[in-house]
Every structure is written in structure tokens, then in C-alpha cells.
Design a protein around this motif. Structure first.
Motif, PDB file in Angstrom:
ATOM      1  N   ALA A   1       3.009  11.467  -6.328  1.00 28.61           N
ATOM      2  CA  ALA A   1       2.701  10.328  -5.450  1.00 28.61           C
ATOM      3  C   ALA A   1       1.880  10.772  -4.242  1.00 28.61           C
TER       4      ALA A   1
ATOM      5  N   ASN B   1       0.812  -1.218   0.000  1.00 32.01           N
ATOM      6  CA  ASN B   1       0.000   0.000   0.000  1.00 32.01           C
ATOM      7  C   ASN B   1       0.849   1.274   0.000  1.00 32.01           C
ATOM      8  N   ASP B   2       2.167   1.097  -0.145  1.00 35.67           N
ATOM      9  CA  ASP B   2       3.102   2.221  -0.041  1.00 35.67           C
ATOM     10  C   ASP B   2       3.845   2.458  -1.354  1.00 35.67           C
ATOM     11  N   ALA B   3       4.607   3.542  -1.397  1.00 28.52           N
ATOM     12  CA  ALA B   3       5.420   3.850  -2.576  1.00 28.52           C
ATOM     13  C   ALA B   3       6.833   4.234  -2.151  1.00 28.52           C
TER      14      ALA B   3
ATOM     15  N   ALA C   1       6.103  -2.705  -2.274  1.00 31.86           N
ATOM     16  CA  ALA C   1       5.657  -1.321  -2.460  1.00 31.86           C
ATOM     17  C   ALA C   1       5.800  -0.936  -3.933  1.00 31.86           C
ATOM     18  N   LYS C   2       5.079   0.089  -4.358  1.00 28.72           N
ATOM     19  CA  LYS C   2       5.216   0.626  -5.713  1.00 28.72           C
ATOM     20  C   LYS C   2       6.575   1.328  -5.796  1.00 28.72           C
TER      21      LYS C   2
ATOM     22  N   GLN D   1      -3.092   7.621  -3.126  1.00 27.79           N
ATOM     23  CA  GLN D   1      -3.257   6.169  -3.190  1.00 27.79           C
ATOM     24  C   GLN D   1      -2.264   5.379  -2.338  1.00 27.79           C
ATOM     25  N   TYR D   2      -1.343   6.093  -1.658  1.00 22.54           N
ATOM     26  CA  TYR D   2      -0.339   5.396  -0.848  1.00 22.54           C
ATOM     27  C   TYR D   2      -0.466   5.780   0.623  1.00 22.54           C
ATOM     28  N   ASN D   3      -0.336   4.777   1.487  1.00 22.62           N
ATOM     29  CA  ASN D   3      -0.359   5.043   2.929  1.00 22.62           C
ATOM     30  C   ASN D   3       0.911   5.762   3.380  1.00 22.62           C
TER      31      ASN D   3
ATOM     32  N   ILE E   1       5.060   6.998   2.004  1.00 19.74           N
ATOM     33  CA  ILE E   1       5.997   7.187   0.888  1.00 19.74           C
ATOM     34  C   ILE E   1       7.402   7.364   1.472  1.00 19.74           C
TER      35      ILE E   1
END
Length: 396
Positions: free
Chosen positions: A168, A126-128, A148-149, A173-175, A177
Motif C-alpha cells: 500500500a 483517497n486513503d487506505a 477509504a480502500k 496511490q494513497y494519501n 494509510i
């Protein structure tokens, strides 16, 4: 009998690598990895070690390591969380936290393990992660493991980083980063633009992670890249190795007490791998004491680095834009790079060629690592060999 499919795969691909000059031969050393090494009975000036401060063969480290073996044995006997944590490990981690200017630190079996451990313990699907395109393989693998992305940004391109960080963050969309960068990039010797990275991270509330494998013991009067820029209180994860300037083996992550407590219960290499040996831990602690109490070794290393760079540049070699002792001599084509390294070997100098996939295709180089342990006479011998081979091959 092995699988025919496996045999075919291995044979075909090994032959392909050899035909393209991409197959790396391993040369076992006969003795210690010091400023001069012996391979197949031949003595060579060694310019391929990461032993920046010469501590791998330092008598003071040898002495305390031997004493530790006598008292504690040769192995820790278990993983850290069962009963493999010795008081020696606690002392090392306390020393590391002091060294890096953080609340706490955790030691691992290697620098590679650190990146596999710490990134995946905090980041998930859920992270980037914003990752410099020239980051070390262990960072890339640690990012992949986290699921992660992964968003790559151009090497030290702060405009690209800022644009991708903004995108980002604003996507929602990310919890979490994180920005990850090497402190010192090992192939070119350049230093990350940490002040700008921290500024971007603060603007968008993004975590920061610096892999300082080649910066610890080298920059910041030994304390590393983060200290060099005066940003010890601004970087969330400071990762480093104990196998390069420190001269032994292992790695560490330094940060807040909460971060280290979390890594101790959630990072898999810490939980499932036997801890560092007593001798290694004791030698690492001694090395940190030496680095923290004197800049003599760093001063010698930087003087040797300056001299080697100056002389190679005078000869007409392309040494890139290194800001650290790492001194690449960029040849370009892969086979020519391999041939150049082999000729240096014949002339009594050990400087390994580095080619694709470690560096981009067409940017092959012979990488030189001057250390505090080299004498001017050793460096002069290496420079003379470079001149001879460079002229012979039409590179200068």
C-alpha cells in the motif's frame, strides 16, 4: 397497510433464519444486569454480560448518578457543540485522557458511534485502511463510511500485515494509510499483537487505531491493551467503551490534543447527536476513579476467569485460546450451539449462543463472561450445569 414486497421479504427471510438456527431470541431482564439475573421469574447465573468489574450495579456509581440527576436533570438538552456540553463532560474527558495516558479525549454516546465518528473524520476515498479480518462490526462500518480502500489482513497475521502495508505504501496511490485492530477480540478473547503492529506502522509511517472496547478496565491494570504493552505514546487513536468494564454507557477516543480538536469539529455523531446524560457521565467518572485507584476489582475478575477456564478445560470443553476473561465454549454447528445454550438456561445458567454471522459458520460457541461480581458458588453452579449438559449432548 404495509408494502407486499416488504412483507414478503421479511416473512421469507425470518423463516429462513429460524430454520437454520440463526434467529436470535431476545430475553428481557426483570431487574438489574448483575451476576444473577431474573428472566420470566427464573433466577439464573449470568455469564453473558460485558459488565466485567460488576460496576453496572455498584452502589457508589448509583449514588453519584442519583445526585447528578437531582442537580443537572435527566438529559443534557442539546448536542455538544450548541450548549449540551456540561462541566461534567469536561471532567469526564479530562479523566479519560489521564486514564489512557494521552493529551486529550472525547466522549461519544456509544462505542459504535466512536468508530463511525473517528474513522470517517480522518480517512477518505483517497486513503487506505489495513483492517484485521476479525475486527468488530462497528470498525467495519466505520471503514465503509469513510469510503477509504479497505485492505483486510489475516487475523493477527503480522507477515500478511507487513506485506500489505509495504504494498500500500509503495504503490503511492494513497494519501494516508491506517492500521485498525481490536485490542481484545470479543469472540475468542485473544489480544492483538500490538508491539508488532506498531513496529510495522513506524517502518512505513502508517497511523494506528486500537479499538479497546474489551481491553479497557481489563488489561494494563485497567488502563487497557495499549498500556498493557507500554505503548501509550505510540498509538494514534485509542478508542474504548464506557459500557463494558466501566459499567455505564458511551464511548471515547483518546489521542493528541490536535486529534481531539479535529474530532470535535468534524466527527458527525459528536456534531449531530445529543450528548451523554448527566447521570451517565458522572457514573463513568466515578468508575474511572475506582479503577485508577485500586486493582481489587480487576484482581477478582481475573481470579474468577482463571477458575472458570480451568474447570471447563478439566471437563474436556474446547475453550479456544482466550487470553482474557472472555471464555468461549466452542460447540461448532449452529443448531447444536443454540440447543446447548437453551439447556444451560433450563439448568439455571444464562450463557448466550453466538453463531453465524457474528462468528464464522461452523464455529458456534457459548460465550462466558466471568466478572468481579461472581462468587465461587455461582461459578460452581455454572460449571455443574456445563458438565450435565455437555455429557447429555455428547460434547464431553
Amino acid at each position: 397497510m404495509t408494502s407486499k414486497t416488504l412483507d414478503h421479504f421479511l416473512q421469507e427471510n425470518l423463516e429462513d433464519l429460524k430454520s437454520r438456527g440463526l434467529y436470535n431470541e431476545i430475553d428481557p431482564l426483570q431487574g438489574a444486569n448483575g451476576p444473577v439475573i431474573t428472566i420470566n421469574g427464573k433466577k439464573l447465573v449470568n455469564l453473558s454480560s460485558n459488565n466485567y468489574l460488576g460496576l453496572a450495579t455498584d452502589e457508589r456509581l448509583k449514588k453519584v448518578a442519583i445526585e447528578a440527576v437531582k442537580e443537572y436533570g435527566v438529559g443534557a438538552g442539546a448536542v455538544r457543540t450548541i450548549n449540551g456540553t456540561l462541566d461534567l463532560h469536561v471532567k469526564l474527558e479530562e479523566k479519560l485522557a489521564k486514564f489512557k495516558g494521552t493529551e486529550a479525549a472525547i466522549a461519544y454516546q456509544s462505542g459504535f458511534n466512536c468508530n463511525m465518528a473517528a474513522i470517517s473524520a480522518v480517512m477518505d476515498k483517497n486513503d487506505a485502511i489495513l483492517s484485521d479480518e476479525l475486527n468488530h462490526a462497528s470498525i467495519i462500518d466505520g471503514c465503509r463510511l469513510s469510503k477509504a480502500k479497505i485492505i483486510r489482513f489475516g487475523h493477527s497475521d503480522m507477515e500478511d500485515l507487513r506485506a500489505k502495508a509495504k504494498e500500500a505504501k509503495e504503490s503511492g496511490q494513497y494519501n494516508k494509510i491506517m492500521i485498525i485492530t481490536d485490542g481484545v477480540f470479543s469472540m475468542d478473547g485473544d489480544v492483538c499483537k500490538l508491539p508488532e503492529i506498531v513496529e510495522i506502522a513506524e517502518e512505513f509511517d502508517i497511523m494506528t487505531y486500537v479499538d479497546d472496547a474489551h481491553g479497557s478496565g481489563v488489561l494494563g491494570k485497567g488502563a487497557g491493551t495499549v498500556k498493557h504493552f507500554g505503548l501509550s505514546d505510540k498509538v494514534d487513536f485509542q478508542m474504548g467503551t464506557l459500557s463494558k468494564a466501566i459499567g455505564v454507557v458511551g464511548g471515547y477516543v483518546a489521542g493528541t490534543q490536535n486529534l481531539i480538536d479535529w474530532l470535535k469539529v468534524r466527527s458527525r455523531p459528536f456534531l449531530f447527536s445529543t450528548s451523554l446524560t448527566p447521570a451517565d457521565v458522572t457514573a463513568c467518572t466515578e468508575a474511572l476513579d475506582l479503577i485508577m485507584n485500586s486493582t481489587e476489582l480487576q484482581d477478582n475478575m481475573w481470579e474468577n476467569s482463571r477458575y472458570l477456564k480451568e474447570e471447563l478445560t478439566k471437563l474436556g470443553f474446547d475453550i479456544g485460546n482466550s487470553e482474557t476473561p472472555i471464555t468461549p465454549v466452542i460447540i461448532g454447528e449452529e443448531q447444536a450451539t443454540q440447543d446447548f445454550s437453551k439447556r444451560l438456561y433450563e439448568e439455571g445458567v444464562y450463557a448466550k449462543s453466538i453463531v453465524f454471522p457474528t462468528v464464522p459458520r461452523g464455529t458456534g460457541r457459548v460465550r462466558n463472561m466471568p466478572s468481579a461480581a461472581h462468587t465461587k458458588e455461582m461459578l460452581d453452579q455454572a460449571i455443574a450445569a456445563y458438565e450435565k449438559v455437555g455429557k447429555e449432548m455428547g460434547i464431553i
